[in-house]
Every structure is written in C-alpha cells, then in structure tokens.
Design an enzyme around this catalytic site. Structure first.
Site, PDB file in Angstrom:
ATOM      1  N   LYS A  68      -1.423  68.351  49.371  1.00  0.00           N
ATOM      2  CA  LYS A  68      -1.271  66.978  50.012  1.00  0.00           C
ATOM      3  C   LYS A  68      -2.464  66.674  50.669  1.00  0.00           C
ATOM      4  CE  LYS A  68      -1.172  68.269  54.453  1.00  0.00           C
ATOM      5  NZ  LYS A  68      -2.249  68.003  55.539  1.00  0.00           N
TER       6      LYS A  68
ATOM      7  N   ASP B 205       4.457  71.407  58.424  1.00  0.00           N
ATOM      8  CA  ASP B 205       4.220  70.977  57.270  1.00  0.00           C
ATOM      9  C   ASP B 205       5.179  71.160  56.081  1.00  0.00           C
ATOM     10  OD1 ASP B 205       2.175  69.127  57.927  1.00  0.00           O
ATOM     11  OD2 ASP B 205       0.818  70.692  57.386  1.00  0.00           O
TER      12      ASP B 205
END
Length: 291
Positions: free
Chosen positions: A11, A137
C-alpha cells in the site's frame, strides 16, 4: 485444503495526518490508503506435526515469534485450538521497512488464508478485529482498496476508487524506524496538516490531478530531515512529469503518480540513472476491496 497460495498486496498513503498521541503510545491518525499491485507471495501449507514454521527468500527476516506473520498464525491456532501445524513461506517483493505495510499485509494474508484452510468461518469484519491486535495496518490490509483510515488506523471507511494511473515506487538504500519517526514527531509542533478533505473530494470527482495536488504526509518532514535523499527522489519524479510525489508512511519509500505508463517509465529511467534508489518498481493501483 492442505495448501494455499496468496498475494499480499502493498500500500501507499495518499494522505497521512497525525491528530494526537494516546496514553498507550498509539497515535490518532487520519489517512487515505491505497492498495498497489505490488505484492509478496504467501504460501500456507498444513503439516501434521503441531507448531509454526516460517521461512522467506530474505535471509535477514526473523523466522520466529518476531515475525508478524508468525504472530498471526499463533493468534488463530490458540483461539481455535487448531491441532495441525502450519508452514508459511514468504516470497518478498514489497520493500521491507519502507512504509508500504509489507509485514502487515503478510499477517493479513495468513489470517485470511488460515480462515479458509481451517474453515474457521470468520467474516471479514471478524478477521479485521483480530488483525488490529497484531498491528494498526493489518485491518486495512485485510480490506484493501481505497480507504479512509481513522482512530489508530483501525476505523476504515471505503472510498471511491482511485482513478486509473501509474505509480512509480522508489526505495533508497536505507531503512527507517517507524517508532523513531513518531517519537521525533511527538517532540515538535505540527504546524501544517495535509489536505485530506481535498484528496477525498478528488476521489469523489474522479479527478486524478486534484488527488495528486492534495497529497500530504505529516511524517515526511521528520524523515526527510534525517534522510535528505527522500527529497531528492521526490524532486526527480516531479521534474520527470509526476502529477505528485510523496513519501509513503514513515518512509523511506517515495512514490510518484503518473497519468500514463510512458511518462512513468521515463521517470523510472531518470531515478535509476541518478542512483538515488536501490529498489524501483512500476505498479498499477489495485481497487478491489474484497478478496
């Protein structure tokens, strides 16, 4: 199902703002996260003997409880009293310690894969609730796509997909401690906050230029002061035609947004020629939220 192969996607942060620090050391954040089609291959295989085995193509990664993927397997084994053992192989391509959530994505893949392999029946929401115990995350890496993350990163709101574009990824030959970056941030006053709402409007309007122009990362100033090469890579990408360039997460990876592949490839060549980065990739955005 005795064996499963999964893609653990990396990401970038299109925007990262820190709103404050909690007593437990975690930080309240407001971030826009975007999945990229740059991934690690995670292979899970049952074994008859109990226990967790983990290995990787990178010799320096831990192969025990210090690896977050190992912790993910242990969490489910303990909760569901799984008798079989599990062997985990990580074929790493996402830059390590680079602000791209490679470790968190590996842990998310293990949670998802073991849920399938052992038929645990957990929903995506239930997997995310377990993921946050491993790292802020991890829930996002289970959801994936274009997402607004709030709280410590666990409050996730799906957003309109990122407009089609090319992303150039460049990681200089350094590693950055997230803990160190946040500690330095805590010691100074945040005077400028990124335009997260501008990014949200750009996504809503499917306006790639507005997204790129609104990007910002409050951690960037801290990391750039320690590692000026980050600013050099950003400048190189912008001169090569990027609509926007920014550090992802706590760094040191820098990404640039390009409207087309030709311009992105030209920028790739320029960054490489200046010998600013050890790892350079071209990647597409990946807008699928559900596996």
């Amino acid at each position: 199902m005795d064996k499963l192969e999964l893609k653990a996607l990396g990401k970038i942060n299109l925007g990262l703002d820190v709103l404050g620090r909690r007593e437990n050391g975690y930080h309240d954040v407001r971030m826009v996260m975007q999945t990229l089609y740059l991934y690690d291959n995670v292979t899970l295989q049952k074994k008859s003997a109990p226990g967790i085995e983990i290995d990787s193509n990178l010799f320096y990664l831990p192969n025990d409880e210090d690896n977050i993927a190992w912790k993910a397997a242990k969490l489910l084994i303990d909760e569901f009293d799984i008798k079989d053992g599990i062997r985990i192989h990580l074929d790493k391509h996402i830059p390590v310690a680079a602000g791209m959530a490679g470790g968190s994505s590996n842990a998310a893949a293990v949670l998802y894969g073991m849920n399938q392999m052992f038929r645990l029946g957990l929903s995506q929401k239930e997997l995310m609730e377990r993921g946050v115990k491993l790292g802020a995350d991890v829930p996002y890496c289970i959801m994936r796509g274009t997402v607004l993350a709030e709280g410590i990163g666990e409050k996730l709101t799906p957003l309109p997909p990122m407009p089609k574009c090319q992303i150039l990824i460049a990681k200089p030959p350094i590693s950055v401690s997230t803990k160190m970056v946040y500690e330095k941030l805590d010691s100074c006053e945040i005077k400028e906050h990124p335009d997260i709402d501008g990014i949200l409007d750009g996504l809503k309007n499917q306006d790639l230029e507005q997204v790129a122009e609104s990007m910002g990362n409050v951690l960037e100033k801290v990391t750039v002061e320690a590692y000026p090469v980050i600013a050099q890579i950003k400048e190189c990408m912008m001169e090569a035609g990027a609509l926007g360039a920014m550090m992802s997460g706590s760094g040191p990876t820098v990404f640039g947004i390009f409207r087309d592949r030709r311009t992105a490839k030209e920028a790739f060549t320029k960054v490489k020629a200046q010998n600013l980065a050890k790892q350079i990739y071209l990647a597409n955005v990946h807008n699928v939220r559900r596996r």
